[in-house]
Design a protein around this motif. Structure first.
Motif, PDB file in Angstrom:
ATOM      1  N   PRO A  67       0.825  -1.215   0.000  1.00 40.85           N
ATOM      2  CA  PRO A  67       0.000   0.000   0.000  1.00 40.85           C
ATOM      3  C   PRO A  67       0.857   1.262   0.000  1.00 40.85           C
ATOM      4  O   PRO A  67       2.011   1.235   0.413  1.00 40.85           O
ATOM      5  N   GLU A 100      -5.699   3.804  -5.016  1.00 39.49           N
ATOM      6  CA  GLU A 100      -6.427   2.551  -5.237  1.00 39.49           C
ATOM      7  C   GLU A 100      -6.760   1.902  -3.910  1.00 39.49           C
ATOM      8  O   GLU A 100      -6.289   2.316  -2.851  1.00 39.49           O
ATOM      9  N   SER A 101      -7.509   0.827  -4.000  1.00 40.25           N
ATOM     10  CA  SER A 101      -7.902   0.055  -2.820  1.00 40.25           C
ATOM     11  C   SER A 101      -6.688  -0.236  -1.932  1.00 40.25           C
ATOM     12  O   SER A 101      -5.656  -0.694  -2.424  1.00 40.25           O
ATOM     13  N   GLY A 102      -6.804   0.060  -0.650  1.00 38.11           N
ATOM     14  CA  GLY A 102      -5.720  -0.225   0.297  1.00 38.11           C
ATOM     15  C   GLY A 102      -4.743   0.927   0.472  1.00 38.11           C
ATOM     16  O   GLY A 102      -3.968   0.940   1.431  1.00 38.11           O
ATOM     17  N   ASP A 103      -4.757   1.900  -0.431  1.00 41.36           N
ATOM     18  CA  ASP A 103      -3.903   3.082  -0.245  1.00 41.36           C
ATOM     19  C   ASP A 103      -4.489   3.942   0.876  1.00 41.36           C
ATOM     20  O   ASP A 103      -5.703   3.951   1.109  1.00 41.36           O
ATOM     21  N   GLU A 142     -15.178   4.551  -2.488  1.00 39.39           N
ATOM     22  CA  GLU A 142     -15.839   3.387  -3.100  1.00 39.39           C
ATOM     23  C   GLU A 142     -14.819   2.382  -3.633  1.00 39.39           C
ATOM     24  O   GLU A 142     -15.046   1.180  -3.607  1.00 39.39           O
ATOM     25  N   ARG A 143     -13.674   2.890  -4.092  1.00 36.26           N
ATOM     26  CA  ARG A 143     -12.612   1.979  -4.557  1.00 36.26           C
ATOM     27  C   ARG A 143     -11.906   1.283  -3.396  1.00 36.26           C
ATOM     28  O   ARG A 143     -11.191   0.310  -3.596  1.00 36.26           O
ATOM     29  N   GLY A 144     -12.051   1.832  -2.169  1.00 37.47           N
ATOM     30  CA  GLY A 144     -11.480   1.151  -0.999  1.00 37.47           C
ATOM     31  C   GLY A 144     -10.248   1.814  -0.417  1.00 37.47           C
ATOM     32  O   GLY A 144      -9.433   1.146   0.222  1.00 37.47           O
ATOM     33  N   ILE A 145     -10.108   3.151  -0.595  1.00 33.13           N
ATOM     34  CA  ILE A 145      -8.977   3.805   0.072  1.00 33.13           C
ATOM     35  C   ILE A 145      -9.290   3.932   1.567  1.00 33.13           C
ATOM     36  O   ILE A 145     -10.442   3.863   1.990  1.00 33.13           O
ATOM     37  N   ASP A 204     -11.060   5.883   8.973  1.00 33.65           N
ATOM     38  CA  ASP A 204     -10.747   4.487   9.307  1.00 33.65           C
ATOM     39  C   ASP A 204      -9.850   4.384  10.531  1.00 33.65           C
ATOM     40  O   ASP A 204     -10.097   3.585  11.411  1.00 33.65           O
TER      41      ASP A 204
END
Ligand SMILES: [Zn+2]
Length: 384
Positions: free
Chosen positions: A192, A212-215, A244-247, A274
Motif C-alpha cells: 500500500p 487505489e484500494s488499500g492506499d 468506493e474503490r477502498g482507500i 478508518d
C-alpha cells in the motif's frame, strides 16, 4: 459465557499474568490470562494463581494502541522522535513510522527498532533521502525502485508500505509526477501507499484520482484550502469515488493537519475515517497540539464518537491494514499487547492545528500497558 477457569493455566514453572476485572470497551468485565507474551484465555472469572493485576472493573482495557502515522526515527529534525518516547510510555504499543526514512536510512532505523520495547513498523519513503530534507520529492533522481525492493526483500516484516508526501513544499516543480512514480513502485512491490496531503499543488482531486484500494490518505481532516471538501459542505466527488474503490482515511493529526471544523463537517456529511493517528514528533509532542495519542483520542470523544469506535480506530482497524492478525484484538493466541486506560472526569481544553479550541469534561488517560508479557505502569502521563 459464564465460563469460570480454575487452577493454573500455565505449564509447570511458567508465570502467568492475569489481568482481572478488566473493563472492555463494550462495558463487559472479564479476566485475561497471559502466558509467554500471548493471550492464553479470556474468561468471565479466573480463580487460580499467577501474577494478578486487579483492575476492579474501573479501568478499561483494549488491545494495545497502534499509531499508524508517527515520526519515530531520531536522526532528522524536525520530524523526529524515538519509538519508546512516543510509544509504550504513552499507551501506544505499536508505532508505525510514516516515511521518516527512505532507502538510504531504513536499515539503520530497523536496527534501532530491534532494541525498542515498542513494536515498530515503517512506511518507507519513496524518496531515498527520507526526511533528511523536507523537500524530499523535489529531485526525482531520489526516487529509485531497486534499493527499496532489496530492502523490502530483507525486511518484509518491518516495511509495511511506501510513503509519499504530496504537498507544495515537498514536491518542488514536479506536480503529480512523484505520486505516479510512487504508485508504479507500490504496484510492483504489491504494497500500500500512504499519501500525505496538504497545500497545493498538487490539487487534492488529482491526488485522489491516483489512489487505489488499500492506499492510505493521511491528514484526511486537514483544514487547508486543498481539503477533502474544498469550501463546500459535501465531500469532493473524487473522494467519494476513492472511498468506493477502498482507500483508507487516516487522521494523521500533526502540527498543521487536523481541523475541528473539517471533522465536524465530516460527521454531518457522513464521511467516516478508518484510523486515528497522531503524526507525532518531538516538537508537537512537547508543545502541542498533538501531545500524545490519548489527547488525540480525547478529541474524538469530544466530537461525539463512541468509545468503541475510537478504540477500534487504533486497534483492530490499523492491525488489519498492517496485515497483522496477531495484533489489534484481545483473543486467545494473539500477542498480549494491551493498553489499560481510564476515562477521567476532568475538564480539558483541546486545541486543533488551527488554534481552535473545544472544551471537554472527560479525558482518556492511559495508566499501564502489557508488552512482552510484562505489566508496565505508566508514570509520565501528560500533566494537565
Ligand atoms: Zn507525518
Amino acid at each position: 459465557m459464564g465460563d469460570i477457569l480454575f487452577g493454573r493455566c500455565g505449564r509447570e514453572g511458567n508465570t502467568v499474568l492475569v489481568i482481572k476485572n478488566a473493563r472492555f470497551v463494550d462495558e463487559s468485565i472479564k479476566d485475561i490470562l497471559i502466558e509467554d507474551n500471548r493471550i492464553h484465555a479470556v474468561v468471565e472469572q479466573y480463580q487460580g494463581d499467577g501474577e494478578i493485576i486487579d483492575l476492579e472493573g474501573k479501568s478499561y482495557i483494549s488491545s494495545g494502541w497502534i499509531d499508524l502515522h508517527t515520526h519515530a526515527f531520531p536522526k532528522y529534525a524536525p520530524y523526529c522522535s524515538h519509538p519508546d518516547l512516543i510509544g509504550y510510555s504513552t499507551g501506544v504499543t505499536t508505532v508505525v513510522d510514516a516515511g521518516s526514512t527512505g532507502a538510504n536510512d531504513i536499515a539503520e532505523f530497523y536496527e534501532l527498532s530491534r532494541n525498542c520495547k515498542t513494536r515498530v513498523f515503517a512506511f518507507c519513503n519513496v524518496s531515498k533521502i527520507g526526511l533528511k530534507r523536507i523537500d524530499e520529492l523535489a529531485d526525482l533522481t531520489n526516487l529509485e525502485l531497486e534499493p527499496i525492493r532489496k530492502l523490502y526483500e530483507k525486511h518484509p516484516d518491518f516495511i509495511v508500505g511506501l510513503k509519499a508526501r504530496m504537498s507544495a513544499s515537498v514536491i518542488g516543480e514536479n506536480g503529480i509526477t512523484p505520486l505516479k512514480i510512487a504508485k508504479s513502485f507500490t504496484k510492483q512491490l504489491k504494497l500500500p501507499l500512504m499519501v500525505h496531503i496538504g497545500s497545493e499543488p498538487p490539487k487534492i482531486e488529482e491526488i485522489l484520482a491516483e489512489l487505489e484500494s488499500g492506499d492510505i490518505l493521511t491528514h484526511c481532516f486537514n483544514g487547508k484550502d486543498n481539503n477533502i471538501f474544498r469550501d463546500q459542505d459535501f465531500p469532493l466527488s473524487e473522494l467519494i469515488r476513492a472511498i468506493e474503490r477502498g482507500i483508507i482515511l487516516d487522521i494523521g493529526h500533526g502540527t498543521a493537519s487536523f481541523s475541528f471544523h473539517i471533522a465536524k463537517k465530516a460527521i454531518t456529511a457522513g464521511v467516516l475515517f478508518d484510523t486515528i493517528s497522531t503524526d507525532i514528533y518531538m516538537r508537537n509532542k512537547e508543545n502541542g497540539p498533538v501531545y500524545d495519542m490519548a489527547t488525540t483520542l480525547t478529541k474524538f470523544l469530544a466530537l461525539g464518537y463512541r468509545l468503541d469506535k475510537v478504540i477500534h480506530a487504533v486497534t483492530e482497524k490499523p492491525a488489519q491494514i498492517l496485515k497483522q492478525p496477531l495484533l489489534g484484538r484481545i483473543r486467545p493466541g494473539n500477542y498480549a499487547d494491551l493498553t489499560i486506560f481510564q476515562l477521567q472526569e476532568k475538564p480539558i481544553k483541546l486545541v486543533d492545528s488551527h488554534g481552535v479550541t473545544m472544551e471537554a469534561t472527560q479525558r482518556v488517560v492511559p495508566t499501564a500497558v502489557v508488552l512482552g508479557g510484562k505489566h508496565i505502569e505508566l508514570t509520565n502521563n501528560r500533566p494537565s
